[in-house]
Design a protein around this motif. Structure first.
Motif, short mmCIF file in Angstrom:
data_model
loop_
_atom_site.label_atom_id
_atom_site.label_comp_id
_atom_site.label_asym_id
_atom_site.label_seq_id
_atom_site.Cartn_x
_atom_site.Cartn_y
_atom_site.Cartn_z
N THR A 126 0.85 -1.19 0.00
CA THR A 126 0.00 0.00 0.00
C THR A 126 0.88 1.23 0.00
O THR A 126 1.72 1.40 0.89
N GLY A 166 -7.18 1.78 -6.39
CA GLY A 166 -7.09 3.05 -5.69
C GLY A 166 -8.07 4.05 -6.26
O GLY A 166 -8.34 4.06 -7.47
N TYR A 187 0.62 5.57 -1.10
CA TYR A 187 -0.14 6.73 -1.60
C TYR A 187 -1.58 6.35 -1.95
O TYR A 187 -2.09 6.67 -3.02
N ARG A 188 -2.23 5.63 -1.03
CA ARG A 188 -3.64 5.24 -1.16
C ARG A 188 -3.89 4.26 -2.32
O ARG A 188 -5.03 4.03 -2.70
#
Length: 639
Positions: free
Chosen positions: A506, A556, A508-509
């Motif tokens: 995971t 994402g 940066y989102r």
């Protein structure tokens, strides 16, 4: 047909009225594992040396219009032998046959008592929430005879106050349409889950005919699948949960002619109607976990060839009782009792055939300071009043480091499988003189994990070696007259390596996962059937030496993309390995977007299958589709 439908309803009514509670479920640790799976996708577990792979809803939700064969071929080392799009699909674990695989629905076998196997193409992914795959010796605590493994279709309740509605429509190539719907509602005391699926397809895809060298369209390939499940969960007290389940399916599929015998007047079709019902009681205490489970499976099949039809009807009553007791320090004891009764009336049998199986076993787990774990399973089965030889299995798991999550394990077992009813009684080819199969198996395994599954970065690597010696394996082989007859082959050796690499990250989102599995398998006949037998030491037909799967997924901001790559090596089509089918590579892509609006979610998904339009076959003279697509529109309401 009307009489059979009446039998179905009467059988189901009798089940609801008279059925008494008898058999079992999963152990307490298994229940914990399934709850963990909800956020992990796919990973490997060890339980005192026994191997298990779990595939959860985060993967299955992208395959609402697919069948079980698709999931297994893309996300496991199980090889699936497919007779064509929408046609028969059977599994092969580690060089064993489809008869050595048991398919279960929440712990109860749904294999046909006639064939001893399940058609994976008739099992829609939308009807279960997660998938549990057990290998080799891990199956002994569940049943006997599953030399390869067990595939368990799992569904569990969510005990929150909720209303969850889902509607999905899929439009696919070759005039294919699939509708899925589900409704889950309840609170902390009662939960209800209803699921519906309907698929139909002309299945008239174009292909290159190797025999005529012409571009042709598949004929007589129409299929229609529909089904509904109803599950209800009642929390009777803090310790007691009562569960009822019903799964009804009504399927029909035409069987296309082989490419060497194309005919527009070819008429071959199978119609299946199956009613599965189950009742279960679970009671959990501080140091014990007790389950009683009973099910009735009513299966009807009509096979039609040209103007002639054959009917086959079977009832299977399965019961399981399980206890998990942890009241002794460092020990867990898991005794169990099974009782199964099969009843079959078939146009291909001489009269009604029945079979009763009783099994008793106990598993003993010992944990030495969380470093060394032992598991011993002792099982005794009896079929129609005759005892099978004693079945033992031993598993050892060792964790050499406290700060490094490395596990080394090994297991070994002896197992037995009785011939199926078709093997014994199918007229005029059945062989009542067949002997039971015997399997001696050993496995070594190493699993390394870095990080945690719900953290920012996680790595899992696995390496497994296995060896299986099957004595008196049953194969249907051609006779001098050109017909086929089952015989006991003296000895088959299956050995190989399995390796896996799974990453989850995971950043940066964005969530990235990279899952890979490779299986190398040699499965050969090691005893000649007659002097000068040319099959000695040769690979069994339709058993690839190498299979490889790789999935790269990124999600994402409501978007998700998955790329699935599969490789199947060459498969021999003759017992002496003189003819073979070439290996092939398949690439599929999934693109999707979720739109959130308060309690509503709208999803759009595009599946691109066989991206490079490969011309291939899984079974000789049974073509598979080229490049094709599936577009799914899904609506969710959650409260």
């Amino acid at each position: 047909m009307a009489r059979n439908a009446t039998h179905t309803r009467v059988g189901f009514l009798l089940f609801l009225i008279f059925q008494s509670c008898i058999l079992f479920s999963q152990n307490l640790k298994d229940t914990v594992h399934l709850s963990q799976v909800e956020v992990t996708g796919s990973f490997t577990l060890r339980n005192q040396g026994f191997k298990k792979v779990l595939i959860d809803s985060t993967i299955l939700v992208q395959y609402l219009s697919a069948d079980l064969s698709t999931i297994l071929s893309q996300y496991s080392t199980v090889f699936v032998k497919s007779y064509g799009n929408g046609s028969l699909a059977t599994p092969s674990f580690r060089g064993t046959s489809a008869n050595h695989t048991q398919v279960e629905w929440n712990g109860i076998s749904i294999n046909s008592p006639m064939l001893g196997q399940t058609d994976l193409a008739q099992v829609p992914v939308s009807q279960f929430e997660s998938l549990e795959i057990l290998y080799g010796a891990a199956t002994v605590a569940k049943t006997s005879g599953a030399f390869g493994g067990i595939i368990n279709l799992v569904s569990n309740p969510d005990w929150n106050n909720r209303v969850d509605l889902m509607l999905a429509q899929t439009f696919a190539s070759f005039n294919s349409y699939t509708t899925n719907a589900s409704l889950a509602l309840g609170n902390r005391m009662i939960q209800s889950i209803t699921k519906f699926n309907y698929s139909n397809a002309l299945n008239n895809f174009p292909y290159n005919n190797d025999q005529t060298k012409a571009r042709e369209k598949l004929v007589n390939g129409v299929y229609v699948l529909d089904g509904i499940t109803q599950e209800a969960f009642f929390r009777l007290s803090k310790k007691d949960v009562l569960t009822t389940r019903i799964w009804y399916s009504d399927n029909s599929h035409q069987i296309p002619p082989i490419t060497t015998n194309i005919s527009n007047v070819h008429k071959e079709e199978i119609k299946d109607r199956v009613l599965r019902s189950m009742i279960e009681w679970r009671r959990s205490g501080e140091k014990y976990f007790f389950t009683v489970r009973s099910s009735l499976v009513d299966q009807f099949m009509r096979y039609t060839l040209q103007e002639q039809s054959w009917n086959h009807h079977s009832y299977s009553w399965a019961n399981r009782v399980r206890l998990v007791y942890s009241g002794i320090k460092n020990f867990i004891i898991k005794p169990g009792l099974d009782f199964n009764s099969d009843w079959v009336i078939s146009d291909s049998y001489n009269g009604v055939k029945t079979r009763k199986t009783i099994g008793a076993f106990s598993e003993f787990n010992y944990d030495l300071k969380k470093i060394l774990q032992f598991s011993l399973v002792l099982r005794q089965d009896m079929i129609d009043g005759k005892f099978l030889p004693f079945i033992p299995a031993l598993g050892i798991e060792y964790k050499p480091f406290r700060n490094i999550n490395l596990t080394v394990s090994t297991n070994l077992c002896r197992n037995y499988r009785f011939p199926t009813l078709n093997d014994l009684y199918f007229e005029p080819y059945g062989n009542p003189d067949l002997k039971p199969e015997t399997d001696y198996a050993v496995e070594g395994d190493m699993v390394y994990n870095f990080g945690k599954k719900d953290d920012g970065f996680f790595v899992e690597t696995t390496l497994t070696s296995y060896y299986s010696k099957i004595i008196n394996q049953i194969l249907w082989l051609p006779t001098a007259s050109g017909s086929y007859k089952p015989i006991n082959i003296s000895e088959v050796h299956a050995r190989g390596l399995e390796a896996g690499l799974n990453l989850a990250w995971t950043i940066y989102r964005f969530r990235l996962s990279f899952n890979n599995s490779w299986n190398y398998c040699r499965s050969t006949n090691e005893n000649p059937l007659f002097p000068g037998d040319s099959t000695m030491g040769k690979q069994l037909i339709y058993t690839p030496v190498n299979t490889f799967n790789s999935t790269l997924a990124i999600s994402g901001f409501g978007f998700y993309v998955s790329s699935v790559f599969s490789y199947i090596s060459e498969r021999y089509t003759s017992p002496d390995n003189s003819t073979y089918m070439p290996g092939y590579y398949l690439s599929n892509i999934i693109l999707g977007k979720n739109f959130h609006l308060k309690k509503f979610m709208l999803s759009l998904q595009l599946n691109l299958n066989n991206l490079f339009d490969l011309d291939y076959q899984s079974i000789v003279n049974r073509p598979m589709p080229g490049r094709n697509y599936a577009l799914t529109l899904k609506f969710n309401f959650r409260k």
